[in-house]
Design a protein around this motif. Structure first.
Motif, PDB file in Angstrom:
ATOM      1  N   LEU A  96       0.767  -1.408  -0.141  1.00 40.59           N
ATOM      2  CA  LEU A  96       0.092  -0.116   0.034  1.00 40.59           C
ATOM      3  C   LEU A  96       0.800   1.196   0.030  1.00 40.59           C
ATOM      4  CD1 LEU A  96      -0.437   1.536   3.030  1.00 40.59           C
ATOM      5  CD2 LEU A  96      -0.945  -0.706   3.720  1.00 40.59           C
ATOM      6  N   CYS A  97       0.386   2.382  -0.393  1.00 38.58           N
ATOM      7  CA  CYS A  97       1.267   3.581  -0.265  1.00 38.58           C
ATOM      8  C   CYS A  97       0.087   4.452   0.419  1.00 38.58           C
ATOM      9  CB  CYS A  97       0.972   4.079  -1.906  1.00 38.58           C
ATOM     10  SG  CYS A  97       1.831   3.204  -3.122  1.00 38.58           S
ATOM     11  N   LEU A  98       1.041   5.555   1.211  1.00 41.26           N
ATOM     12  CA  LEU A  98       0.346   6.614   2.019  1.00 41.26           C
ATOM     13  C   LEU A  98       0.986   7.801   1.313  1.00 41.26           C
ATOM     14  CD1 LEU A  98      -0.256   4.866   5.476  1.00 41.26           C
ATOM     15  CD2 LEU A  98      -2.118   5.974   3.729  1.00 41.26           C
ATOM     16  N   GLU A  99       0.643   8.427   0.235  1.00 39.18           N
ATOM     17  CA  GLU A  99       1.293   9.322  -0.415  1.00 39.18           C
ATOM     18  C   GLU A  99       1.077  10.660   0.126  1.00 39.18           C
ATOM     19  OE1 GLU A  99       0.434   8.787  -4.598  1.00 39.18           O
ATOM     20  OE2 GLU A  99      -0.254   6.835  -3.961  1.00 39.18           O
ATOM     21  N   THR A 100       1.655  11.577   1.057  1.00 39.09           N
ATOM     22  CA  THR A 100       1.171  12.624   1.418  1.00 39.09           C
ATOM     23  C   THR A 100       1.555  13.870   0.240  1.00 39.09           C
ATOM     24  OG1 THR A 100       3.501  13.064   2.217  1.00 39.09           O
ATOM     25  CG2 THR A 100       2.250  11.868   3.787  1.00 39.09           C
ATOM     26  N   GLN A 101       0.369  14.719   0.345  1.00 40.53           N
ATOM     27  CA  GLN A 101       0.456  15.463  -0.729  1.00 40.53           C
ATOM     28  C   GLN A 101      -0.769  16.607  -0.718  1.00 40.53           C
ATOM     29  OE1 GLN A 101      -2.275  13.172  -4.104  1.00 40.53           O
ATOM     30  NE2 GLN A 101      -0.592  12.063  -3.196  1.00 40.53           N
ATOM     31  N   HIS A 102      -0.913  17.492  -1.765  1.00 42.60           N
ATOM     32  CA  HIS A 102      -1.917  18.192  -2.043  1.00 42.60           C
ATOM     33  C   HIS A 102      -2.955  17.546  -2.717  1.00 42.60           C
ATOM     34  CE1 HIS A 102      -0.004  21.895  -0.146  1.00 42.60           C
ATOM     35  NE2 HIS A 102      -0.690  22.426  -0.848  1.00 42.60           N
ATOM     36  N   TYR A 103      -3.997  18.092  -2.733  1.00 37.03           N
ATOM     37  CA  TYR A 103      -5.200  17.038  -3.326  1.00 37.03           C
ATOM     38  C   TYR A 103      -5.115  17.306  -5.050  1.00 37.03           C
ATOM     39  CZ  TYR A 103      -7.432  18.781   1.022  1.00 37.03           C
ATOM     40  OH  TYR A 103      -7.777  19.179   2.250  1.00 37.03           O
TER      41      TYR A 103
END
Length: 326
Positions: A287-294
């Protein structure tokens, strides 16, 4: 001509290996409940395989992580057309995004790796010469700290993330079915069938997308499939709105007791459950948990801005903190 190189950093309990192509993290070793070092990120056995990777494994995604509708931008009144590489949309920086370029490794200390890349004006359709610095650091608190810095000589947009695929089970032969997950918000960026935002932040309370309470991920995927015949897994951005540094999510494996907490200054985190992984991998292997803007923020005036102007500095910080769950 740049060539593939591997770099390694370590602290007293963790080891990180990365390559200069895409700033890709190829291995991240953390201690399990027996104290044995365990690789928790999906990767290829041979680094040359990353040259043809199509899954964005472990890379720095940019200039703009996630999707931009039809690759269309308007900046300071001028229209720009970005590269199209995801149906009719732009994804993760385009055909040759930051994942497909060679980064200059400017510092390798015991526990710190610094990478730099100069993205030229109109690369993949983006205006402005963008100077980017990304730092990987292993802290004494068993954290992977990632810091992003960037400047531009012309107004542009930017949205950077790391696209590592995590599997905490101790064996990459396993799927993430034994993983539990909690996400610290009840808001989701609602999207259409092409995964482009509608502009609405959806309340996920008591829906298959609700992870405010700790849930088994394998069961959650099955619940989602049961509620939507077209669903194959999660690929959704959870909205926090705040740019304060905060805890966003926690994942753990029942098999190894390894836990990972995610903290970031970003307003969103994309949960992706490896829905489109195929050979040599398998669906839901990580799984990925990609911290980012929308996603599609440049075309959504109600979303936090991704604009970077000349003279300003882009800064973002994300921490993946590892430990053991009781």
């Amino acid at each position: 001509m740049a060539s593939l190189q591997t770099f390694e950093i370590a602290n007293q309990q963790m080891v990180l290996k990365a390559i200069n192509l895409g700033g890709i993290i190829t291995e991240l070793l953390v201690p399990d409940k027996k104290g044995q070092l365990t690789n928790v990120v999906l990767g290829y056995p041979d680094i040359s395989d990353y040259l043809t990777d199509s899954f964005f494994l472990g890379c720095i995604a940019g200039r703009f992580a996630n999707r931009i509708a039809e690759g269309k931008l308007t900046i300071d009144g001028k229209a720009y057309q970005l590269a199209i590489n995801n149906g009719k949309n732009h994804l993760h920086g385009g055909v040759k995004g930051f994942d497909k370029v060679y980064w200059q490794v400017t510092k390798v200390a015991d526990n710190k790796l610094m990478l730099e890349y100069a993205s030229k004006h109109m690369e993949e359709g983006y205006p402005g010469n963008l100077e980017v610095v990304v730092t990987y650091e292993l802290t004494d608190d068993n954290e992977l700290l990632i810091e992003y810095n960037a400047t531009t000589d012309q107004e542009t947009v930017i949205n950077l993330t790391n696209h590592s695929y995590f599997n905490l089970s101790g064996s990459m032969d396993n799927t993430i079915a034994d993983h539990d997950i909690q996400i610290e918000t009840d808001k989701l960026v609602a999207v259409n069938a092409d995964q482009i935002p509608t502009g609405v932040l959806q309340d996920v309370s008591d829906t298959p997308f609700d992870f405010l309470r700790n849930r088994n991920l394998g069961e959650a995927i099955e619940d989602y499939k049961s509620s939507d015949n077209s669903a194959i897994g999660f690929d959704h951005c959870y909205a926090f709105e705040s740019s304060e540094f905060k805890k966003m999510a926690q994942v753990s494996s029942k098999t190894t007791s390894i836990s990972m907490q995610v903290f970031s200054t970003e307003p969103g985190v994309q949960l992706y459950t490896g829905n489109h992984l195929v050979a040599p991998f398998q669906q839901h292997q990580a799984l990925c948990l990609e911290t980012q803007h929308y996603p599609d923020s440049p075309n959504q005036p109600g979303f936090p801005s991704t604009t970077l102007k000349k003279g300003d500095r882009f800064y973002s910080k994300t921490v993946y903190k590892f430990g053991l769950k009781d």
